[in-house]
Write a protein that holds these residues in place. Structure first.
Motif, PDB file in Angstrom:
ATOM      1  N   THR A  71      -5.873   9.763  -1.790  1.00 27.13           N
ATOM      2  CA  THR A  71      -6.079   8.311  -1.855  1.00 27.13           C
ATOM      3  C   THR A  71      -6.887   7.821  -0.657  1.00 27.13           C
ATOM      4  O   THR A  71      -7.370   6.697  -0.674  1.00 27.13           O
ATOM      5  CB  THR A  71      -4.744   7.554  -1.859  1.00 27.13           C
ATOM      6  OG1 THR A  71      -4.070   7.763  -0.610  1.00 27.13           O
ATOM      7  CG2 THR A  71      -3.860   8.014  -3.013  1.00 27.13           C
ATOM      8  N   VAL A  82       0.719   4.065  -2.858  1.00 26.47           N
ATOM      9  CA  VAL A  82       0.278   5.430  -2.574  1.00 26.47           C
ATOM     10  C   VAL A  82       1.299   6.435  -3.085  1.00 26.47           C
ATOM     11  O   VAL A  82       0.936   7.464  -3.679  1.00 26.47           O
ATOM     12  CB  VAL A  82       0.021   5.613  -1.064  1.00 26.47           C
ATOM     13  CG1 VAL A  82      -0.119   7.091  -0.715  1.00 26.47           C
ATOM     14  CG2 VAL A  82      -1.236   4.849  -0.646  1.00 26.47           C
ATOM     15  N   VAL A 133      -8.648   2.898   4.816  1.00 20.71           N
ATOM     16  CA  VAL A 133      -8.741   3.349   3.439  1.00 20.71           C
ATOM     17  C   VAL A 133     -10.202   3.347   3.028  1.00 20.71           C
ATOM     18  O   VAL A 133     -10.967   2.454   3.403  1.00 20.71           O
ATOM     19  CB  VAL A 133      -7.895   2.448   2.501  1.00 20.71           C
ATOM     20  CG1 VAL A 133      -8.434   1.023   2.451  1.00 20.71           C
ATOM     21  CG2 VAL A 133      -7.812   3.038   1.097  1.00 20.71           C
ATOM     22  N   GLU A 166      -2.111   5.452   7.874  1.00 25.63           N
ATOM     23  CA  GLU A 166      -1.779   4.525   8.958  1.00 25.63           C
ATOM     24  C   GLU A 166      -2.148   5.181  10.288  1.00 25.63           C
ATOM     25  O   GLU A 166      -1.500   6.124  10.725  1.00 25.63           O
ATOM     26  CB  GLU A 166      -0.297   4.161   8.916  1.00 25.63           C
ATOM     27  CG  GLU A 166       0.074   3.309   7.714  1.00 25.63           C
ATOM     28  CD  GLU A 166       1.501   2.791   7.781  1.00 25.63           C
ATOM     29  OE1 GLU A 166       2.180   3.030   8.801  1.00 25.63           O
ATOM     30  OE2 GLU A 166       1.927   2.138   6.798  1.00 25.63           O
ATOM     31  N   TYR A 223      -5.803   6.858   2.103  1.00 25.41           N
ATOM     32  CA  TYR A 223      -5.039   5.891   2.893  1.00 25.41           C
ATOM     33  C   TYR A 223      -4.278   6.595   4.014  1.00 25.41           C
ATOM     34  O   TYR A 223      -3.640   7.628   3.792  1.00 25.41           O
ATOM     35  CB  TYR A 223      -4.049   5.150   2.004  1.00 25.41           C
ATOM     36  CG  TYR A 223      -3.158   4.176   2.729  1.00 25.41           C
ATOM     37  CD1 TYR A 223      -3.593   2.890   3.028  1.00 25.41           C
ATOM     38  CD2 TYR A 223      -1.873   4.545   3.112  1.00 25.41           C
ATOM     39  CE1 TYR A 223      -2.773   1.992   3.692  1.00 25.41           C
ATOM     40  CE2 TYR A 223      -1.034   3.649   3.772  1.00 25.41           C
ATOM     41  CZ  TYR A 223      -1.490   2.368   4.059  1.00 25.41           C
ATOM     42  OH  TYR A 223      -0.673   1.487   4.721  1.00 25.41           O
ATOM     43  N   TYR A 272       0.811  -1.217   0.000  1.00 24.16           N
ATOM     44  CA  TYR A 272       0.000   0.000   0.000  1.00 24.16           C
ATOM     45  C   TYR A 272       0.845   1.268   0.000  1.00 24.16           C
ATOM     46  O   TYR A 272       0.597   2.195  -0.786  1.00 24.16           O
ATOM     47  CB  TYR A 272      -0.939   0.016   1.206  1.00 24.16           C
ATOM     48  CG  TYR A 272      -2.388  -0.221   0.856  1.00 24.16           C
ATOM     49  CD1 TYR A 272      -3.166   0.774   0.273  1.00 24.16           C
ATOM     50  CD2 TYR A 272      -2.988  -1.436   1.111  1.00 24.16           C
ATOM     51  CE1 TYR A 272      -4.494   0.559  -0.056  1.00 24.16           C
ATOM     52  CE2 TYR A 272      -4.323  -1.673   0.798  1.00 24.16           C
ATOM     53  CZ  TYR A 272      -5.072  -0.660   0.215  1.00 24.16           C
ATOM     54  OH  TYR A 272      -6.382  -0.882  -0.106  1.00 24.16           O
ATOM     55  N   PHE A 278     -10.145   5.181  -3.073  1.00 21.27           N
ATOM     56  CA  PHE A 278      -8.901   4.583  -3.558  1.00 21.27           C
ATOM     57  C   PHE A 278      -9.073   4.030  -4.971  1.00 21.27           C
ATOM     58  O   PHE A 278      -8.179   4.172  -5.815  1.00 21.27           O
ATOM     59  CB  PHE A 278      -8.417   3.487  -2.608  1.00 21.27           C
ATOM     60  CG  PHE A 278      -6.943   3.227  -2.710  1.00 21.27           C
ATOM     61  CD1 PHE A 278      -6.055   3.943  -1.939  1.00 21.27           C
ATOM     62  CD2 PHE A 278      -6.445   2.285  -3.593  1.00 21.27           C
ATOM     63  CE1 PHE A 278      -4.681   3.730  -2.046  1.00 21.27           C
ATOM     64  CE2 PHE A 278      -5.085   2.057  -3.712  1.00 21.27           C
ATOM     65  CZ  PHE A 278      -4.204   2.786  -2.933  1.00 21.27           C
ATOM     66  N   ALA A 283      -3.940   0.357   9.020  1.00 16.56           N
ATOM     67  CA  ALA A 283      -4.330   1.548   8.261  1.00 16.56           C
ATOM     68  C   ALA A 283      -5.812   1.510   7.922  1.00 16.56           C
ATOM     69  O   ALA A 283      -6.480   0.476   8.013  1.00 16.56           O
ATOM     70  CB  ALA A 283      -3.506   1.647   6.988  1.00 16.56           C
TER      71      ALA A 283
END
Length: 386
Positions: free
Chosen positions: A85, A74, A152, A89, A87, A70, A157, A150
């Motif tokens: 995106t 990204v 998302v 963590e 995304y 990932y 995405f 994470a």
């Protein structure tokens, strides 16, 4: 004439399209935007180390590779000019609130301990520390923290993958693919001795799109193309209902993902937004309705784990029809006996964790003839060809 047509624009199909286009393959992604597509509903937890499949060596290797990919992906998408995106963590807290969760909690921690060399950063934390990090959380009896987990947004995405793909020449269209066209067949072999090969697809308006390769990434709807390819595609829909909430004046953007031990979760987003889910409904077919029982289950479980959400506003309900394979593992790679035909489906509840990497694996198989890991290969269902 295209080098490849990808059927399906969820996170898996969008990843296949992006990676093919990035490799210079002239690719068309065709999507009919079905109500209930799993990607659109997915809350988005990327944490393969806490999966119940952690004890499976093959699945764990694939899941870990997918999770690790990932951050690299990204970076690539951002280099391609994508601004968002979704995304991030943020970590994950798994909390056992009630007595009936202590057994599953122990099982989960035992799986983690068996992988301690590969999961060194997961640690048990004091219950008070868990509620400090998430004020809405009920004080748990036990809890552990996964720092590299994470979140998302699947829809965001997938859109980012398509947007970045277009910078490399990916074409997209909203149409309904009704069949995959082939020539040859088991009763009429091609001159070089092969069984059959793909020649393109046909759409609901009668149009034909010629292509040397076709990737079926249609999620729960993928089995509709099994007859065209002479193979069983053992995938069925499993309905999952989720609820979007707004918690006024809460700094939820810094909260970790929350998981209890009754197969539900709460995913926080910035500005007071949270997503609670999800039901796991078999036998619902292709029925993308929100039901009273589903809402009761999701909200009841969310409030049990996080009673501080009682004053949250319910702002949206979503339904995803997860594509679950016969053995619960994705189905990836080339279809035996049909040159140019590939599958990328069957991810079930792990689509957002595994999907972007699965798309890369299938694209690499097409562009570089790289092998697909046996655990996820179409070949394991080869006996179901017909």
């Amino acid at each position: 004439m295209y080098d490849a047509v990808v059927v399906g624009g969820g996170i898996v199909g969008s990843s296949v399209g992006y990676h093919l286009a990035r490799a210079g393959v002239e690719t068309l992604l065709v999507d009919r935007c079905d109500p209930g597509r799993a990607t659109t509903a997915g809350a988005g937890i990327v944490s393969p180390g806490t999966s119940s499949r952690t004890a499976d060596d093959d699945w764990f290797a694939f899941g870990t590779a997918a999770g690790d990919y990932y951050s690299e992906l990204v970076d690539r998408l951002e280099a391609d000019g994508v601004d968002d995106t979704s995304y991030a963590e943020v970590g994950l807290i798994a909390a056992a609130i009630d007595d009936d969760e202590l057994g599953p909690y122990e099982e989960a921690t035992a799986r983690i301990e068996a992988r301690r060399d590969e999961l060194p950063d997961i640690e048990e934390i004091d219950p008070a520390a868990a509620t400090d990090r998430v004020p809405a959380l009920a004080e748990p009896q036990r809890a552990f923290h996964v720092p590299d987990a994470a979140r998302v947004n699947g829809e965001t995405f997938a859109r980012a993958l398509r947007e970045a793909g277009r910078t490399h020449g990916l074409e997209t269209t909203e149409r309904d693919v009704t069949s995959i066209r082939t020539e040859g067949g088991r009763e009429s072999r091609l001159p070089d001795g092969r069984d059959a090969r793909v020649t393109g697809v046909e759409t609901a308006d009668g149009s034909r799109i010629e292509a040397d390769r076709v990737v079926v990434a249609g999620g729960a709807w993928s089995p509709a193309f099994g007859d065209d390819l002479g193979v069983e595609i053992p995938v069925e829909p499993k309905r999952g209902q989720i609820v979007h909430l707004d918690l006024p004046d809460a700094e939820t953007g810094s909260w970790p993902v929350l998981k209890g031990f009754r197969h539900h979760y709460i995913v926080p987003w910035p500005d007071g937004r949270l997503v609670a889910g999800a039901t796991r409904e078999t036998g619902s077919g292709f029925d993308p309705r929100v039901t009273a029982a589903g809402l009761e289950e999701v909200l009841g479980e969310a409030l049990r784990v996080a009673p501080g959400l009682a004053d949250a506003t319910v702002i949206e309900h979503r339904v995803g029809l997860r594509p679950v394979s016969a053995d619960g593992v994705p189905i990836l790679g080339a279809v035996p006996g049909v040159e140019g035909a590939h599958l990328a489906t069957g991810h079930g509840a792990t689509g957002l964790t595994l999907g972007p990497y699965s798309g890369k694996v299938v694209a690499d198989r097409i562009t570089d003839q790289k092998s697909v890991p046996d655990a996820v290969s179409v070949a394991r269902f080869a006996d179901g060809s017909r």
